[in-house]
Design a protein around this motif. Structure first.
Motif, PDB file in Angstrom:
ATOM      1  N   GLN A 154      33.647  17.264  94.008  1.00 17.54           N
ATOM      2  CA  GLN A 154      33.290  17.748  92.857  1.00 17.54           C
ATOM      3  C   GLN A 154      34.145  18.929  92.214  1.00 17.54           C
ATOM      4  O   GLN A 154      34.422  18.968  91.060  1.00 17.54           O
ATOM      5  CB  GLN A 154      31.945  17.955  92.742  1.00 17.54           C
ATOM      6  N   GLU A 155      34.426  19.765  92.951  1.00 12.85           N
ATOM      7  CA  GLU A 155      35.170  20.948  92.631  1.00 12.85           C
ATOM      8  C   GLU A 155      36.695  20.571  92.133  1.00 12.85           C
ATOM      9  O   GLU A 155      37.163  20.783  91.011  1.00 12.85           O
ATOM     10  CB  GLU A 155      35.224  22.113  93.509  1.00 12.85           C
ATOM     11  N   GLU A 156      37.176  19.686  93.296  1.00 18.03           N
ATOM     12  CA  GLU A 156      38.520  19.297  92.690  1.00 18.03           C
ATOM     13  C   GLU A 156      38.599  18.550  91.386  1.00 18.03           C
ATOM     14  O   GLU A 156      39.459  18.885  90.491  1.00 18.03           O
ATOM     15  CB  GLU A 156      39.050  18.269  93.770  1.00 18.03           C
ATOM     16  N   LEU A 157      37.776  17.765  91.093  1.00 15.87           N
ATOM     17  CA  LEU A 157      37.594  16.948  89.738  1.00 15.87           C
ATOM     18  C   LEU A 157      37.243  17.884  88.627  1.00 15.87           C
ATOM     19  O   LEU A 157      37.844  17.638  87.360  1.00 15.87           O
ATOM     20  CB  LEU A 157      36.588  15.897  90.025  1.00 15.87           C
ATOM     21  N   TRP A 158      36.344  18.607  88.750  1.00 19.18           N
ATOM     22  CA  TRP A 158      35.948  19.963  87.727  1.00 19.18           C
ATOM     23  C   TRP A 158      37.497  20.443  87.175  1.00 19.18           C
ATOM     24  O   TRP A 158      37.594  20.711  86.111  1.00 19.18           O
ATOM     25  CB  TRP A 158      34.936  20.718  88.491  1.00 19.18           C
ATOM     26  N   TRP A 159      38.293  20.919  88.278  1.00 24.92           N
ATOM     27  CA  TRP A 159      39.573  21.639  87.857  1.00 24.92           C
ATOM     28  C   TRP A 159      40.396  20.799  87.368  1.00 24.92           C
ATOM     29  O   TRP A 159      41.194  21.011  86.523  1.00 24.92           O
ATOM     30  CB  TRP A 159      39.946  22.190  89.255  1.00 24.92           C
ATOM     31  N   ALA A 160      40.268  19.281  87.548  1.00 26.77           N
ATOM     32  CA  ALA A 160      41.140  18.373  87.202  1.00 26.77           C
ATOM     33  C   ALA A 160      41.132  17.930  85.691  1.00 26.77           C
ATOM     34  O   ALA A 160      42.153  17.663  84.991  1.00 26.77           O
ATOM     35  CB  ALA A 160      41.250  17.132  87.968  1.00 26.77           C
ATOM     36  N   MET A 161      39.904  18.416  85.245  1.00 27.90           N
ATOM     37  CA  MET A 161      39.816  18.301  83.962  1.00 27.90           C
ATOM     38  C   MET A 161      40.382  19.334  82.840  1.00 27.90           C
ATOM     39  O   MET A 161      40.186  19.166  81.459  1.00 27.90           O
ATOM     40  CB  MET A 161      38.251  18.195  83.535  1.00 27.90           C
ATOM     41  N   GLN A 162      40.846  20.289  83.203  1.00 31.99           N
ATOM     42  CA  GLN A 162      41.348  21.536  82.626  1.00 31.99           C
ATOM     43  C   GLN A 162      42.857  21.749  82.561  1.00 31.99           C
ATOM     44  O   GLN A 162      43.382  21.380  83.771  1.00 31.99           O
ATOM     45  CB  GLN A 162      40.637  22.714  83.291  1.00 31.99           C
ATOM     46  N   PRO A 163      43.557  21.853  81.310  1.00 28.28           N
ATOM     47  CA  PRO A 163      44.829  22.032  81.298  1.00 28.28           C
ATOM     48  C   PRO A 163      45.316  23.252  82.294  1.00 28.28           C
ATOM     49  O   PRO A 163      44.428  24.256  82.350  1.00 28.28           O
ATOM     50  CB  PRO A 163      45.051  22.451  80.055  1.00 28.28           C
ATOM     51  N   GLY A 164      46.509  23.388  82.740  1.00 27.23           N
ATOM     52  CA  GLY A 164      47.001  24.513  83.521  1.00 27.23           C
ATOM     53  C   GLY A 164      46.830  24.356  84.843  1.00 27.23           C
ATOM     54  O   GLY A 164      47.264  25.172  85.811  1.00 27.23           O
ATOM     55  N   VAL A 165      45.895  23.386  85.472  1.00 26.46           N
ATOM     56  CA  VAL A 165      45.519  23.117  86.821  1.00 26.46           C
ATOM     57  C   VAL A 165      46.672  22.104  87.336  1.00 26.46           C
ATOM     58  O   VAL A 165      46.574  20.976  86.759  1.00 26.46           O
ATOM     59  CB  VAL A 165      44.303  22.722  87.035  1.00 26.46           C
ATOM     60  N   PRO A 166      47.360  22.318  88.488  1.00 22.81           N
ATOM     61  CA  PRO A 166      48.117  21.062  88.793  1.00 22.81           C
ATOM     62  C   PRO A 166      47.440  20.135  89.505  1.00 22.81           C
ATOM     63  O   PRO A 166      46.182  20.444  90.215  1.00 22.81           O
ATOM     64  CB  PRO A 166      48.986  21.834  90.008  1.00 22.81           C
ATOM     65  N   THR A 167      47.838  18.972  89.663  1.00 25.79           N
ATOM     66  CA  THR A 167      47.037  17.604  90.189  1.00 25.79           C
ATOM     67  C   THR A 167      47.168  17.934  91.724  1.00 25.79           C
ATOM     68  O   THR A 167      48.005  17.780  92.419  1.00 25.79           O
ATOM     69  CB  THR A 167      47.592  16.619  89.664  1.00 25.79           C
ATOM     70  N   SER A 168      46.049  17.862  92.172  1.00 24.91           N
ATOM     71  CA  SER A 168      45.836  17.957  93.705  1.00 24.91           C
ATOM     72  C   SER A 168      45.967  16.601  94.436  1.00 24.91           C
ATOM     73  O   SER A 168      45.953  15.535  93.801  1.00 24.91           O
ATOM     74  CB  SER A 168      44.423  18.494  94.058  1.00 24.91           C
ATOM     75  N   ARG A 169      46.113  16.733  95.858  1.00 27.46           N
ATOM     76  CA  ARG A 169      46.404  15.448  96.599  1.00 27.46           C
ATOM     77  C   ARG A 169      45.278  14.533  96.382  1.00 27.46           C
ATOM     78  O   ARG A 169      45.158  13.274  96.320  1.00 27.46           O
ATOM     79  CB  ARG A 169      46.633  15.915  97.993  1.00 27.46           C
ATOM     80  N   GLU A 170      44.114  15.473  96.490  1.00 24.89           N
ATOM     81  CA  GLU A 170      42.803  14.407  96.463  1.00 24.89           C
ATOM     82  C   GLU A 170      42.716  13.665  95.181  1.00 24.89           C
ATOM     83  O   GLU A 170      42.041  12.503  95.114  1.00 24.89           O
ATOM     84  CB  GLU A 170      41.784  15.222  96.676  1.00 24.89           C
ATOM     85  N   VAL A 171      42.808  14.419  94.126  1.00 16.62           N
ATOM     86  CA  VAL A 171      42.855  13.748  92.558  1.00 16.62           C
ATOM     87  C   VAL A 171      43.602  12.454  92.373  1.00 16.62           C
ATOM     88  O   VAL A 171      43.406  11.615  92.134  1.00 16.62           O
ATOM     89  CB  VAL A 171      42.792  15.021  91.525  1.00 16.62           C
TER      90      VAL A 171
END
Length: 837
Positions: free
Chosen positions: A401-418
């Motif tokens: 949930q936290e990874e996806l929360w950040w993934a919706m925002q500009p400026g955040v690099p795409t994580s391996r999990e996402v």
């Protein structure tokens, strides 16, 4: 507590703590909904161009927000001098009260990409990240980008902007928008959002924000809301199912002491049979849910050439696996391998269609929020069930949930999990989702015609007649519906709003009950005239004088006396109504003209014959409105003039077209045809004379006016030229193919509304008139089902005023005409005492 990724903001640039710099643009969604098939295809092509415009990482996201009722009232009051419009001020205040009980919502879209500056970009990103970490560790002044670096990045951002489709009107996001986006994610579902910053640029806030550094506060991100378990007894805590806590608790930051419970749902499955277009616009469907649903597409886009090279490597790997496989069972690895091959073949075919095609890895994330865990779980279940109906699977990922929360925002690099949740597709296929679809209708300000009910998101539909004419466009409109569907209510509401906002109206009322006269009298100091039992004179010479009134009266007598302008009597009439002739002979009225023509001293050739015909009408009661000198002239300065024409029969189209039938027209029909043409010319004069005041010509039951070419010409003049004189025409009738004039007039009316038509042929003709597929049975059924009637032949409560609208921007949608805030105005509008009750 975590820090937002934003380090600094400048123009549409977002400098991050990770060292990267992102550029963001605000995109305008485009009309879709009820749009014709050709338009829908064009919208899909526009989306395809968007997903093929950039390569590398990209984020497209749409965020919802409540609409402040106060902003709606501001739109109602814009351009109106409220000190002179007490009624409109009261209406605005009552509207504010009414909107407080409604959930008004909107969605705004942004597109964001990380920028790169050639071979040295990695070093620059590392330097930025190091400077940030070092400064924060030792409490030094925060690092800020220099103006030279900003200018260099803006050049690259401008180049990307030029590649974005103009269909979406890309505009660099402002600093205020960046801040709004960050705060929105922190308070999702709490209804704390301020108004989304305007699409227009504000003042120069660049240096101020650079000096402040990050203005997005820190938040606590609690996966599964573990802190809530502290209040749960230990015995129950052990029995907690972790899958029931797939949500995120966001505390602190913009939400303050009230935590936001959020559920982030990632797409994990699509229809096995593929996505069809049109019909499966799965992101456009989001607005059908009656809740705030945020959307984000985290993408990695690869051009076709690079994608094909990767496919060749994948093909080699698959061939090796085929050679090594030993299990040929239906449920074994061979079947999974075959499916992989099938997907690879389909992808290769898609990439071969065009060199512009792209391979897109997309992680689609939907987000809902609430102020309690139970409510966010309920919303999550509804979203999942809704999309399951279309064979799309969205799951709130456990532990992500936290990874996806950040993934919706500009400026955040795409994580391996996402990235692991990404679906593989092409720009062409992803375009079929139609995320940037809009059901917006109406103008940006003006009077509220009703509410947009095209989706679950309710927004006011504004009608800005004056704004249209001031913008050199026609402000005219028309309503088509069967009797009792609500078109007269809508027309009266609009007319009342025009008067309340400082304009004036001229109305032709053919009703037996003189309903428009009663309505106007309750709205303002109006003047109504009944043609067959007149209280005032319509003698054009007395109304307008010889110079302007002579031609109007000549046209009236030409039709009434059935004479051609070129024959002997026509020439005589023209000579007698010449302005100079009238002045020389002291003729100032129709009755004086008649006496002059009777005189043996009249020098006009054929005067006696002309007088004999004219006298025949003067002796009849119908002629009183023209020839009676005891009647005062119609006062033309009233804010509302209502001409009641009951008793004035009109010829049918067959009678006008057939010479034999035309010669046998009854007296009432001959007079009716002539007086309608006269009234239309008076309306033209009244509405076109004062260009400083909006004037609206209302013709309810328009077939009474458009039955003859003389009046149709006036209608066409209003539609074509009314904008030059701050004038417009509003029409209402039953048959869109016959009642709104010739083809040119029907096609030039910009705003069109179709209300209930239970007859399928009339419904189809109405659809064709507004520009939709009249052969589409589902659309015909939609028109037939508007404002349905119950067993007692009354409109079902809550369904009043429904219509299918085409606005001035050629956008389509469903509306519901709303009643005014003032009860007395509603009672004045309704046509029957029962409806008022």
């Amino acid at each position: 507590m975590k820090k937002a990724p934003t380090k600094a903001l400048a123009c549409n640039l977002l400098f991050t703590r990770h060292g990267t710099v992102w550029a963001t643009w605000r995109l305008s969604p485009v009309a879709y909904g009820f749009a014709p098939a050709k338009r829908k295809k064009a919208v899909k092509i526009g989306h395809q161009a968007l997903f093929q415009a950039v390569h590398g990482e990209a984020l497209l996201f749409g965020l919802t927000a409540d609409v402040d009722p106060a902003s709606v009232v501001e739109q109602m009051l814009e351009g109106v001098d409220v000190s002179e419009c007490d009624e409109w001020r009261e209406e605005a205040l009552l509207t504010l009260d009414a909107l407080e009980d409604l959930r008004l919502g909107t969605r705004a879209w942004w597109f964001s990409v990380p920028l790169r500056l050639g071979p040295h970009s990695a070093w620059k990103e590392m330097a930025r990240r190091t400077a940030t970490e070092f400064g924060e560790a030792f409490g030094l002044a925060p690092w800020m980008p220099g103006q030279g670096e900003i200018d260099e990045l803006l050049v690259q951002a401008a180049a990307i902007e030029r590649s974005l489709p103009t269909m979406f009107n890309p505009r660099p996001a402002t600093v205020a928008e960046h801040i709004w986006i960050g705060l929105h994610h922190q308070s999702r579902g709490l209804g704390l959002d301020r108004r989304i910053p305007s699409m227009s640029h504000g003042g120069d806030v660049q240096q101020e924000i650079l000096q402040l550094g990050s203005v997005i506060p820190r938040v606590w991100l609690d996966e599964g809301a573990q802190t809530d378990l502290a209040e749960v007894p230990a015995a129950k805590r052990l029995g907690q199912n972790p899958f029931s806590r797939r949500y995120l608790k966001v505390a602190g930051g913009a939400a303050g002491e009230t935590p936001s419970y959020q559920s982030l749902l990632a797409m994990t499955g699509t229809p096995r049979g593929g996505i069809t277009f049109p019909g499966t616009e799965w992101l456009a469907l989001a607005d059908e849910l009656d809740m705030d649903l945020d959307i984000a597409l985290r993408m990695h886009i690869m051009p076709a050439t690079a994608a094909k090279a990767r496919n060749r490597k994948a093909e080699n790997t698959i061939n090796e696996q085929y050679n090594q496989r030993t299990d040929g069972g239906i449920t074994g690895s061979s079947t999974e391998l075959d499916a992989t091959v099938e997907d690879l073949v389909l992808l290769q075919k898609a990439l071969d269609r065009s060199d512009k095609e792209t391979r897109v890895q997309v992680t689609a994330v939907l987000a809902v929020g609430a102020d309690t865990a139970d409510e966010v779980r309920a919303k999550t279940d509804r979203v999942k069930a809704f999309y399951n109906e279309f064979e799309f699977t969205f799951d709130p990922q456990l532990g992500l949930q936290e990874e996806l929360w950040w993934a919706m925002q500009p400026g955040v690099p795409t994580s391996r999990e996402v990235r692991a949740l990404a679906q593989l597709t092409t720009g062409r296929d992803l375009a079929a989702a139609i995320p940037l679809a809009s059901t917006d209708l109406g103008s940006q300000k003006g009077s509220i015609l009703g509410m947009n009910v095209s989706s679950a998101r309710r927004t006011p539909v504004f009608l800005d007649i004056e704004g249209s004419v001031l913008g050199n466009k026609s402000g005219s409109f028309a309503f088509c519906a069967e009797s009792g569907a609500g078109k007269s209510y809508a027309l009266k509401k609009i007319a009342g709003d025009v008067i309340d906002r400082g304009g004036r109206v001229f109305v032709l009322d053919h009703s037996d009950t003189k309903e428009w006269a009663d309505f106007a009298g309750s709205v303002t100091d109006s003047v109504s005239l009944e043609v067959v039992n007149p209280s005032h004179s319509l003698d054009a010479l007395r109304l307008f004088g010889p110079r302007d009134g002579g031609p109007i009266l000549e046209a009236f007598f030409t039709t009434l006396l059935n004479i051609a302008p070129s024959d002997e009597l026509g020439v005589a009439l023209s000579e007698a109504l010449d302005a100079d002739y009238l002045h020389r002979n002291g003729i100032g009225s129709a009755s004086e003209l008649l006496e002059h023509l009777k005189s043996q001293d009249c020098p006009v050739a054929g005067a006696q014959s002309l007088a004999r015909r004219m006298n025949g009408w003067a002796r009849k009661g119908l002629g009183k409105v023209i020839f009676d000198p005891s009647l005062a002239p119609l006062p033309l300065d009233s804010d509302a003039l209502v001409m009641c024409t009951r008793g004035c029969d009109l010829p049918t189209a067959d009678e006008l077209a057939n010479a034999h039938l035309f010669r046998q027209l009854p007296v009432a029909k001959v007079f009716g045809r002539s007086v309608y043409a006269l009234l239309a010319r008076i309306a033209q004069y009244v509405c076109f004379k004062d260009i400083d005041q909006l004037a609206l010509f209302i013709v309810d039951e328009a077939h009474h006016v458009t039955v003859s070419p003389e009046t149709t010409g006036i209608v066409e003049l209003f539609v074509r030229e009314g904008r030059r004189s701050r004038a417009a025409i509003g029409l209402g009738s039953h048959d869109a193919a016959l009642d709104f004039g010739n083809e040119a007039v029907r096609g030039l009316i910009p705003v069109r509304v179709v209300m209930r038509h239970t007859d399928p042929k009339l419904a189809a003709r109405a659809l064709e008139w507004i520009g939709l597929n009249h052969q589409d049975d589902s659309l015909v059924e939609t028109v037939q089902g508007l404002s349905p009637m119950d067993e007692s032949n009354r409109i079902v409560a809550g369904r009043e005023g429904e219509g299918l609208m085409r606005d001035q921007a050629v956008r389509y949608g469903l509306i519901q005409v709303t009643r005014p805030g003032r009860q007395r105005r509603h009672e004045a509008i309704v046509s029957t005492p029962e409806a008022a009750a």
